[in-house]
Scaffold this motif. Structure first.
Motif, PDB file in Angstrom:
ATOM      1  N   GLY A 155      82.664 -25.650  46.110  1.00 30.11           N
ATOM      2  CA  GLY A 155      83.726 -25.308  45.169  1.00 30.11           C
ATOM      3  C   GLY A 155      84.270 -23.915  45.380  1.00 30.11           C
ATOM      4  N   HIS A 156      85.531 -23.843  45.846  1.00 27.95           N
ATOM      5  CA  HIS A 156      86.144 -22.536  46.094  1.00 27.95           C
ATOM      6  C   HIS A 156      87.560 -22.430  45.536  1.00 27.95           C
ATOM      7  CE1 HIS A 156      87.082 -25.086  49.629  1.00 27.95           C
ATOM      8  NE2 HIS A 156      88.283 -24.600  49.408  1.00 27.95           N
ATOM      9  N   GLU A 157      88.010 -23.467  44.814  1.00 26.94           N
ATOM     10  CA  GLU A 157      89.385 -23.451  44.287  1.00 26.94           C
ATOM     11  C   GLU A 157      89.308 -23.458  42.764  1.00 26.94           C
ATOM     12  OE1 GLU A 157      91.260 -26.945  45.886  1.00 26.94           O
ATOM     13  OE2 GLU A 157      91.074 -26.242  47.954  1.00 26.94           O
ATOM     14  N   ALA A 158      89.057 -22.307  42.184  1.00 26.53           N
ATOM     15  CA  ALA A 158      88.686 -22.317  40.772  1.00 26.53           C
ATOM     16  C   ALA A 158      89.450 -21.295  39.934  1.00 26.53           C
ATOM     17  CB  ALA A 158      87.191 -22.063  40.641  1.00 26.53           C
ATOM     18  N   ALA A 159      89.364 -21.485  38.629  1.00 32.02           N
ATOM     19  CA  ALA A 159      89.904 -20.519  37.675  1.00 32.02           C
ATOM     20  C   ALA A 159      89.011 -20.524  36.446  1.00 32.02           C
ATOM     21  CB  ALA A 159      91.336 -20.889  37.288  1.00 32.02           C
ATOM     22  N   GLY A 160      89.000 -19.426  35.737  1.00 35.10           N
ATOM     23  CA  GLY A 160      88.148 -19.346  34.560  1.00 35.10           C
ATOM     24  C   GLY A 160      88.330 -18.042  33.816  1.00 35.10           C
ATOM     25  N   VAL A 161      87.297 -17.677  33.064  1.00 34.92           N
ATOM     26  CA  VAL A 161      87.357 -16.499  32.197  1.00 34.92           C
ATOM     27  C   VAL A 161      86.203 -15.566  32.556  1.00 34.92           C
ATOM     28  CG1 VAL A 161      87.271 -15.710  29.794  1.00 34.92           C
ATOM     29  CG2 VAL A 161      88.327 -17.907  30.344  1.00 34.92           C
ATOM     30  N   ILE A 162      86.477 -14.276  32.610  1.00 35.45           N
ATOM     31  CA  ILE A 162      85.413 -13.311  32.915  1.00 35.45           C
ATOM     32  C   ILE A 162      84.404 -13.274  31.763  1.00 35.45           C
ATOM     33  CG2 ILE A 162      84.859 -10.875  33.292  1.00 35.45           C
ATOM     34  CD1 ILE A 162      87.426 -10.569  34.815  1.00 35.45           C
ATOM     35  N   ALA A 163      83.125 -13.453  32.131  1.00 32.77           N
ATOM     36  CA  ALA A 163      82.060 -13.495  31.122  1.00 32.77           C
ATOM     37  C   ALA A 163      81.169 -12.258  31.175  1.00 32.77           C
ATOM     38  CB  ALA A 163      81.204 -14.746  31.322  1.00 32.77           C
ATOM     39  N   GLU A 164      81.170 -11.599  32.330  1.00 34.16           N
ATOM     40  CA  GLU A 164      80.278 -10.444  32.520  1.00 34.16           C
ATOM     41  C   GLU A 164      80.896  -9.542  33.587  1.00 34.16           C
ATOM     42  OE1 GLU A 164      77.482  -9.209  30.434  1.00 34.16           O
ATOM     43  OE2 GLU A 164      77.121 -11.373  30.656  1.00 34.16           O
ATOM     44  N   ILE A 165      80.652  -8.243  33.454  1.00 36.43           N
ATOM     45  CA  ILE A 165      81.260  -7.273  34.365  1.00 36.43           C
ATOM     46  C   ILE A 165      80.170  -6.477  35.072  1.00 36.43           C
ATOM     47  CG2 ILE A 165      82.745  -5.211  34.442  1.00 36.43           C
ATOM     48  CD1 ILE A 165      84.457  -7.255  33.407  1.00 36.43           C
ATOM     49  N   GLY A 166      80.275  -6.358  36.393  1.00 37.02           N
ATOM     50  CA  GLY A 166      79.326  -5.532  37.146  1.00 37.02           C
ATOM     51  C   GLY A 166      79.499  -4.054  36.807  1.00 37.02           C
ATOM     52  N   SER A 167      78.461  -3.263  37.084  1.00 41.97           N
ATOM     53  CA  SER A 167      78.452  -1.870  36.622  1.00 41.97           C
ATOM     54  C   SER A 167      79.542  -1.015  37.271  1.00 41.97           C
ATOM     55  CB  SER A 167      77.078  -1.253  36.917  1.00 41.97           C
ATOM     56  OG  SER A 167      76.793  -1.371  38.303  1.00 41.97           O
ATOM     57  N   ALA A 168      80.023  -1.398  38.481  1.00 40.89           N
ATOM     58  CA  ALA A 168      81.028  -0.569  39.168  1.00 40.89           C
ATOM     59  C   ALA A 168      82.448  -1.135  39.049  1.00 40.89           C
ATOM     60  CB  ALA A 168      80.643  -0.428  40.641  1.00 40.89           C
ATOM     61  N   VAL A 169      82.610  -2.193  38.267  1.00 40.31           N
ATOM     62  CA  VAL A 169      83.929  -2.834  38.162  1.00 40.31           C
ATOM     63  C   VAL A 169      84.822  -2.064  37.198  1.00 40.31           C
ATOM     64  CG1 VAL A 169      85.115  -4.923  37.342  1.00 40.31           C
ATOM     65  CG2 VAL A 169      83.054  -5.127  38.760  1.00 40.31           C
ATOM     66  N   THR A 170      86.076  -1.846  37.606  1.00 43.15           N
ATOM     67  CA  THR A 170      87.043  -1.185  36.726  1.00 43.15           C
ATOM     68  C   THR A 170      88.294  -2.052  36.598  1.00 43.15           C
ATOM     69  OG1 THR A 170      87.952  -0.026  38.631  1.00 43.15           O
ATOM     70  CG2 THR A 170      86.333   1.176  37.334  1.00 43.15           C
ATOM     71  N   GLY A 171      88.946  -1.937  35.462  1.00 41.24           N
ATOM     72  CA  GLY A 171      90.234  -2.597  35.289  1.00 41.24           C
ATOM     73  C   GLY A 171      90.159  -4.049  34.837  1.00 41.24           C
ATOM     74  N   TRP A 172      88.958  -4.560  34.628  1.00 44.19           N
ATOM     75  CA  TRP A 172      88.802  -5.940  34.159  1.00 44.19           C
ATOM     76  C   TRP A 172      87.879  -5.928  32.957  1.00 44.19           C
ATOM     77  CZ3 TRP A 172      91.784  -9.567  36.446  1.00 44.19           C
ATOM     78  CH2 TRP A 172      92.321  -9.254  37.718  1.00 44.19           C
ATOM     79  N   THR A 173      88.128  -6.854  32.025  1.00 46.07           N
ATOM     80  CA  THR A 173      87.248  -6.944  30.863  1.00 46.07           C
ATOM     81  C   THR A 173      86.862  -8.389  30.592  1.00 46.07           C
ATOM     82  OG1 THR A 173      89.250  -6.936  29.516  1.00 46.07           O
ATOM     83  CG2 THR A 173      87.995  -4.887  29.578  1.00 46.07           C
ATOM     84  N   LYS A 174      85.797  -8.532  29.817  1.00 46.22           N
ATOM     85  CA  LYS A 174      85.368  -9.863  29.390  1.00 46.22           C
ATOM     86  C   LYS A 174      86.539 -10.556  28.711  1.00 46.22           C
ATOM     87  CE  LYS A 174      80.536  -8.904  28.375  1.00 46.22           C
ATOM     88  NZ  LYS A 174      79.491  -8.952  27.341  1.00 46.22           N
ATOM     89  N   GLY A 175      86.699 -11.832  29.010  1.00 49.03           N
ATOM     90  CA  GLY A 175      87.769 -12.588  28.368  1.00 49.03           C
ATOM     91  C   GLY A 175      89.035 -12.679  29.207  1.00 49.03           C
ATOM     92  N   ASP A 176      89.146 -11.850  30.257  1.00 47.82           N
ATOM     93  CA  ASP A 176      90.326 -11.947  31.124  1.00 47.82           C
ATOM     94  C   ASP A 176      90.358 -13.311  31.811  1.00 47.82           C
ATOM     95  OD1 ASP A 176      91.147  -9.391  30.521  1.00 47.82           O
ATOM     96  OD2 ASP A 176      90.441  -8.488  32.398  1.00 47.82           O
ATOM     97  N   ARG A 177      91.550 -13.914  31.826  1.00 47.33           N
ATOM     98  CA  ARG A 177      91.726 -15.202  32.522  1.00 47.33           C
ATOM     99  C   ARG A 177      92.068 -14.912  33.980  1.00 47.33           C
ATOM    100  NH1 ARG A 177      96.037 -17.634  31.236  1.00 47.33           N
ATOM    101  NH2 ARG A 177      95.432 -19.805  31.010  1.00 47.33           N
ATOM    102  N   VAL A 178      91.286 -15.492  34.886  1.00 47.37           N
ATOM    103  CA  VAL A 178      91.432 -15.118  36.300  1.00 47.37           C
ATOM    104  C   VAL A 178      91.312 -16.325  37.235  1.00 47.37           C
ATOM    105  CG1 VAL A 178      90.526 -12.779  36.014  1.00 47.37           C
ATOM    106  CG2 VAL A 178      88.946 -14.658  36.475  1.00 47.37           C
ATOM    107  N   THR A 179      91.815 -16.115  38.462  1.00 44.30           N
ATOM    108  CA  THR A 179      91.451 -16.959  39.585  1.00 44.30           C
ATOM    109  C   THR A 179      91.047 -16.006  40.704  1.00 44.30           C
ATOM    110  OG1 THR A 179      92.116 -18.769  41.048  1.00 44.30           O
ATOM    111  CG2 THR A 179      93.794 -17.119  40.545  1.00 44.30           C
ATOM    112  N   PHE A 180      90.613 -16.557  41.820  1.00 47.96           N
ATOM    113  CA  PHE A 180      90.155 -15.670  42.887  1.00 47.96           C
ATOM    114  C   PHE A 180      90.382 -16.323  44.236  1.00 47.96           C
ATOM    115  CE2 PHE A 180      86.738 -18.025  40.868  1.00 47.96           C
ATOM    116  CZ  PHE A 180      86.232 -18.758  41.919  1.00 47.96           C
ATOM    117  N   ASP A 181      90.479 -15.467  45.239  1.00 46.06           N
ATOM    118  CA  ASP A 181      90.655 -15.909  46.613  1.00 46.06           C
ATOM    119  C   ASP A 181      89.485 -16.809  46.990  1.00 46.06           C
ATOM    120  OD1 ASP A 181      91.742 -15.816  49.276  1.00 46.06           O
ATOM    121  OD2 ASP A 181      92.535 -13.843  48.722  1.00 46.06           O
ATOM    122  N   SER A 182      89.784 -17.873  47.705  1.00 43.42           N
ATOM    123  CA  SER A 182      88.699 -18.797  48.073  1.00 43.42           C
ATOM    124  C   SER A 182      87.796 -18.190  49.140  1.00 43.42           C
ATOM    125  CB  SER A 182      89.289 -20.097  48.582  1.00 43.42           C
ATOM    126  OG  SER A 182      90.209 -19.837  49.616  1.00 43.42           O
TER     127      SER A 182
END
Ligand SMILES: [Zn+2]
Ligand SMILES: [Zn+2]
Length: 343
Positions: free
Chosen positions: A58-85
């Motif tokens: 499975g590489h063609e997906a979309a969803g909601v951010i549930a957790e953020i890594g310690s070095a991640v900036t500019g994204w928050t829980k609840g953001d609706r996202v997709t990502f490069d396969s």
């Protein structure tokens, strides 16, 4: 978490699987829709060597951010996202040039090939690095967003092709990707879009999606028909979206002197080349693979309605039904296009 695991070739199980642990630069995504790709269907019997069990594909997906890594900036829980396969490394020579599809260390989510094993999104959660995330426009559904990879293949192919305003273009093969190419060419401002296929149902769809003309591939006067539509010259460009010797030949024959042929399909690894025609007619042959940063454009094309993807979504069953849908796709059930699993 729940995951659809390929246990053995052609054998799936819904299992309790550990939630991925986050690297500092990663986010955890609660998957809401994930498409079954042709490469998953062909991979599950071991023939491609790229889905060695056990693996969560499975590489063609979309969803909601549930957790953020310690070095991640500019994204928050609840953001609706997709990502490069594909996960590009961000550090090699190609990544430095923005050619992330050519990355030396490219890894595809949901693939295990001996070299690496990276679990994918047929699961409740998937972890991906921040640099491959894309925000969803508000009016885009998760299902539409899960189609972005397919759209990006079409957009990248069109972007690779020199096209003047009002160009006449032939599209050889109008399966899902071919039909997306037709729609992107319409958005690109082509004057004539000539769809060519062996299936009149697909040709009818191509016309609905913006093809100005549709011709059956087995018509004996196919090339005369194309020339009749292009002032006797041939198309300015052709897209080959099948990948068989016969369709490569058709695409090359359909373009005018100085024209270009963009090669998207690769069902077969080899195809004979009409070398003399390519040389003496000064044609340009263009390979194209996946996409390189076109996702925002694609999401916008879908959100604005310029590219319709909902027509291709055949079913949206729950993850638990994944195994049976894989079998139906594997059997080549007629009329089935994209199946999106919902974990
Ligand atoms: Zn795919
Ligand atoms: Zn790289």
């Amino acid at each position: 978490m729940k995951a659809l695991v390929l246990k053995e070739y052609r054998q799936f199980a819904i299992e309790d699987f550990p939630v991925p642990t986050l690297q500092p630069n990663e986010v955890l995504i609660r998957v809401r829709a994930c498409g079954i790709c042709g490469s998953d269907v062909h991979g599950m019997d071991g023939s491609s060597g790229r889905r060695i069990p056990p693996i969560v594909m499975g590489h063609e997906a979309a969803g909601v951010i549930a957790e953020i890594g310690s070095a991640v900036t500019g994204w928050t829980k609840g953001d609706r996202v997709t990502f490069d396969s594909t996960v590009s490394c961000g550090e090699c020579w190609y990544c430095g040039r923005g050619e992330i599809n050519l990355c030396e260390n490219r890894r595809v989510l949901g693939v295990s090939c001996g070299e690496y094993r990276r679990h994918g999104a047929f699961a409740e959660y998937v972890a991906v690095p921040q640099r491959i995330l894309y925000r969803l426009p508000d009016n885009l559904s998760f299902e539409q967003a899960a189609m972005v990879e397919a759209v990006s293949v079409a957009v990248h192919a069109v972007e690779r092709t020199p096209l003047e305003l009002n160009a006449a273009v032939a599209v050889v093969g109008t399966g899902m990707i071919g039909l997306l190419v037709v729609q992107v060419l319409r958005a690109r401002g082509c004057g004539k879009i000539i769809a060519i296929d062996l299936d009149d149902g697909k040709l009818a769809l191509a016309k609905r999606f913006g093809a100005t003309h549709a011709i059956m591939a087995d018509e004996s006067d196919l090339q005369e028909k194309i020339r009749a539509l292009t002032s006797g010259r041939g198309a300015d460009a052709a897209f080959e979206v099948v990948g068989l010797p016969a369709t490569v030949k058709t695409a090359i024959e359909s373009v005018r002197k100085g024209g270009s042929v963009t090669l998207v399909g690769n069902l077969k690894a080899q195809a004979e080349l009409p070398l003399q025609a390519v040389v003496t007619r000064q044609l340009t042959l263009i390979g194209t693979c996946a996409s390189a940063g076109e996702y925002p454009t694609c999401l916008d094309l879908i959100a604005s309605g310029k590219v319709n993807v909902t027509e291709f979504i055949s079913a949206t069953p729950p993850l638990e039904e994944g195994a049976s849908w894989f079998e139906r796709l594997y059997a080549g059930e007629k009329g089935l296009m994209k199946v999106l699993l919902k974990p």
